[in-house]
Design a protein around this motif. Structure first.
Motif, PDB file in Angstrom:
ATOM      1  N   ARG A  52       1.466  -0.855   0.090  1.00  0.00           N
ATOM      2  CA  ARG A  52       0.167  -0.100   0.006  1.00  0.00           C
ATOM      3  C   ARG A  52       0.919   1.300   0.144  1.00  0.00           C
ATOM      4  N   GLU A  53       0.337   1.948  -0.398  1.00  0.00           N
ATOM      5  CA  GLU A  53       1.118   3.469  -1.037  1.00  0.00           C
ATOM      6  C   GLU A  53       0.101   4.528  -0.249  1.00  0.00           C
ATOM      7  N   LEU A  54       0.282   5.356   0.781  1.00  0.00           N
ATOM      8  CA  LEU A  54      -0.253   5.741   1.468  1.00  0.00           C
ATOM      9  C   LEU A  54       0.697   7.535   0.672  1.00  0.00           C
ATOM     10  N   VAL A  55      -0.700   8.101  -0.149  1.00  0.00           N
ATOM     11  CA  VAL A  55      -0.092   9.259  -1.316  1.00  0.00           C
ATOM     12  C   VAL A  55      -0.663  10.454  -0.532  1.00  0.00           C
ATOM     13  N   GLY A  56      -1.399  10.344   0.727  1.00  0.00           N
ATOM     14  CA  GLY A  56      -1.596  11.724   0.888  1.00  0.00           C
ATOM     15  C   GLY A  56      -2.746  11.365   2.692  1.00  0.00           C
ATOM     16  N   VAL A  57      -2.787  12.410   3.003  1.00  0.00           N
ATOM     17  CA  VAL A  57      -4.009  12.897   4.704  1.00  0.00           C
ATOM     18  C   VAL A  57      -4.911  13.963   4.676  1.00  0.00           C
ATOM     19  N   ALA A  58      -5.767  14.511   4.364  1.00  0.00           N
ATOM     20  CA  ALA A  58      -6.363  15.117   4.473  1.00  0.00           C
ATOM     21  C   ALA A  58      -6.981  15.499   5.884  1.00  0.00           C
ATOM     22  N   ARG A  59      -7.214  16.654   6.407  1.00  0.00           N
ATOM     23  CA  ARG A  59      -8.042  17.230   7.465  1.00  0.00           C
ATOM     24  C   ARG A  59      -9.236  17.461   7.298  1.00  0.00           C
ATOM     25  N   SER A  60      -9.849  17.445   6.623  1.00  0.00           N
ATOM     26  CA  SER A  60     -11.364  18.149   6.378  1.00  0.00           C
ATOM     27  C   SER A  60     -11.618  17.470   4.613  1.00  0.00           C
ATOM     28  N   GLU A  61     -13.498  17.577   4.976  1.00  0.00           N
ATOM     29  CA  GLU A  61     -13.957  17.015   3.215  1.00  0.00           C
ATOM     30  C   GLU A  61     -13.427  17.651   2.685  1.00  0.00           C
ATOM     31  N   ALA A  62     -13.490  19.245   2.424  1.00  0.00           N
ATOM     32  CA  ALA A  62     -12.940  20.321   1.056  1.00  0.00           C
ATOM     33  C   ALA A  62     -11.697  19.088   0.848  1.00  0.00           C
ATOM     34  N   GLU A  63     -10.442  19.306   2.056  1.00  0.00           N
ATOM     35  CA  GLU A  63      -9.146  19.268   1.227  1.00  0.00           C
ATOM     36  C   GLU A  63      -9.179  17.982   0.457  1.00  0.00           C
ATOM     37  N   GLY A  64      -9.859  17.072   1.709  1.00  0.00           N
ATOM     38  CA  GLY A  64     -10.073  15.310   1.258  1.00  0.00           C
ATOM     39  C   GLY A  64     -10.040  15.194  -0.436  1.00  0.00           C
ATOM     40  N   TYR A  65     -11.328  15.911  -0.966  1.00  0.00           N
ATOM     41  CA  TYR A  65     -11.476  16.558  -1.858  1.00  0.00           C
ATOM     42  C   TYR A  65     -10.839  16.754  -3.145  1.00  0.00           C
ATOM     43  N   ARG A  66     -10.351  17.761  -2.372  1.00  0.00           N
ATOM     44  CA  ARG A  66      -8.695  18.539  -3.475  1.00  0.00           C
ATOM     45  C   ARG A  66      -7.877  17.454  -4.117  1.00  0.00           C
ATOM     46  N   LEU A  67      -7.711  16.378  -2.717  1.00  0.00           N
ATOM     47  CA  LEU A  67      -6.915  15.832  -3.009  1.00  0.00           C
ATOM     48  C   LEU A  67      -6.737  14.713  -3.579  1.00  0.00           C
ATOM     49  N   ALA A  68      -7.810  13.717  -3.322  1.00  0.00           N
ATOM     50  CA  ALA A  68      -8.616  13.075  -3.735  1.00  0.00           C
ATOM     51  C   ALA A  68      -8.179  13.309  -5.736  1.00  0.00           C
ATOM     52  N   GLN A  69      -8.554  14.385  -6.009  1.00  0.00           N
ATOM     53  CA  GLN A  69      -8.626  14.749  -7.679  1.00  0.00           C
ATOM     54  C   GLN A  69      -7.142  14.699  -8.077  1.00  0.00           C
ATOM     55  N   ALA A  70      -6.464  15.075  -6.952  1.00  0.00           N
ATOM     56  CA  ALA A  70      -4.992  15.526  -7.455  1.00  0.00           C
ATOM     57  C   ALA A  70      -4.094  14.058  -7.531  1.00  0.00           C
ATOM     58  N   VAL A  71      -4.121  13.459  -6.252  1.00  0.00           N
ATOM     59  CA  VAL A  71      -3.635  12.102  -7.141  1.00  0.00           C
ATOM     60  C   VAL A  71      -4.398  11.018  -7.032  1.00  0.00           C
ATOM     61  N   GLU A  72      -5.718  11.267  -7.053  1.00  0.00           N
ATOM     62  CA  GLU A  72      -6.258   9.719  -7.939  1.00  0.00           C
ATOM     63  C   GLU A  72      -5.624   8.165  -7.157  1.00  0.00           C
ATOM     64  N   PRO A  73      -6.323   8.078  -6.057  1.00  0.00           N
ATOM     65  CA  PRO A  73      -5.890   7.275  -5.445  1.00  0.00           C
ATOM     66  C   PRO A  73      -7.123   5.914  -5.501  1.00  0.00           C
ATOM     67  N   ALA A  74      -6.385   5.201  -5.835  1.00  0.00           N
ATOM     68  CA  ALA A  74      -7.264   3.504  -5.513  1.00  0.00           C
ATOM     69  C   ALA A  74      -8.605   3.507  -4.412  1.00  0.00           C
ATOM     70  N   VAL A  75      -8.422   3.434  -3.467  1.00  0.00           N
ATOM     71  CA  VAL A  75      -8.671   3.513  -1.612  1.00  0.00           C
ATOM     72  C   VAL A  75      -8.814   4.772  -0.947  1.00  0.00           C
ATOM     73  N   ILE A  76      -9.690   4.942  -0.432  1.00  0.00           N
ATOM     74  CA  ILE A  76      -9.517   6.649   0.166  1.00  0.00           C
ATOM     75  C   ILE A  76     -11.131   6.054   1.436  1.00  0.00           C
ATOM     76  N   LEU A  77     -10.359   6.187   2.167  1.00  0.00           N
ATOM     77  CA  LEU A  77     -10.509   6.402   3.819  1.00  0.00           C
ATOM     78  C   LEU A  77     -11.261   7.074   4.566  1.00  0.00           C
ATOM     79  N   VAL A  78     -12.556   7.417   4.854  1.00  0.00           N
ATOM     80  CA  VAL A  78     -13.442   8.199   4.853  1.00  0.00           C
ATOM     81  C   VAL A  78     -13.859   8.685   6.607  1.00  0.00           C
ATOM     82  N   ALA A  79     -13.288   8.717   7.368  1.00  0.00           N
ATOM     83  CA  ALA A  79     -13.711   9.193   8.741  1.00  0.00           C
ATOM     84  C   ALA A  79     -14.643  10.054   8.568  1.00  0.00           C
TER      85      ALA A  79
END
Length: 131
Positions: free
Chosen positions: A34-61
């Motif tokens: 597994r490659e942890l490609v990013g960690v976000a502190r908020s929904e908005a930051e997480g959405y931007r990060l997901a678009q930027a790095v296109e992960p296969a898996v997103i863990l949403v707390a």
């Protein structure tokens, strides 16, 4: 890693609680599959990060469920249709969990989840296509 090895599963974590972000990221960062490609502190930051790095898996707390996490899941699936979303939640409220599945989540774990459960859930996700 040899050229015959499958690509690592790219993962991001979206969690507003610092201690839980660290607890969730540690086992994933330590695993070669597994490659942890990013960690976000908020929904908005997480959405931007997901678009930027296109992960296969997103863990949403989504500690206590709620509309904000459901909206985030819908937006993530619309932007990244192949993403595998795992919801980390402190609630076992069946209507919320069903709503999250309808929004596009694929799996649930209680939050905080044991390291073994996190790794198993990510490993159960479909492998990303080879480039």
């Amino acid at each position: 890693m040899s050229s015959d090895s499958p690509a690592p599963i790219r993962v991001i974590i979206i969690d507003s609680e610092p201690a839980l972000r660290r607890r969730t990221s540690a086992p994933l960062a330590a695993d070669a599959d597994r490659e942890l490609v990013g960690v976000a502190r908020s929904e908005a930051e997480g959405y931007r990060l997901a678009q930027a790095v296109e992960p296969a898996v997103i863990l949403v707390a989504a500690p206590y469920g709620g509309d904000a996490s459901l909206d985030l899941i819908r937006r993530l699936v619309a932007a990244l249709p192949l993403v595998y979303i795992i919801v980390l939640s402190r609630t076992s409220d069946a209507p919320y969990l069903q709503a999250a599945l309808r929004a596009g989540a694929k799996a649930f774990l209680s939050h905080p989840a044991p390291a073994e459960a996190l790794i198993a859930a990510v490993k159960a996700s479909p492998r990303p296509p080879q480039a």
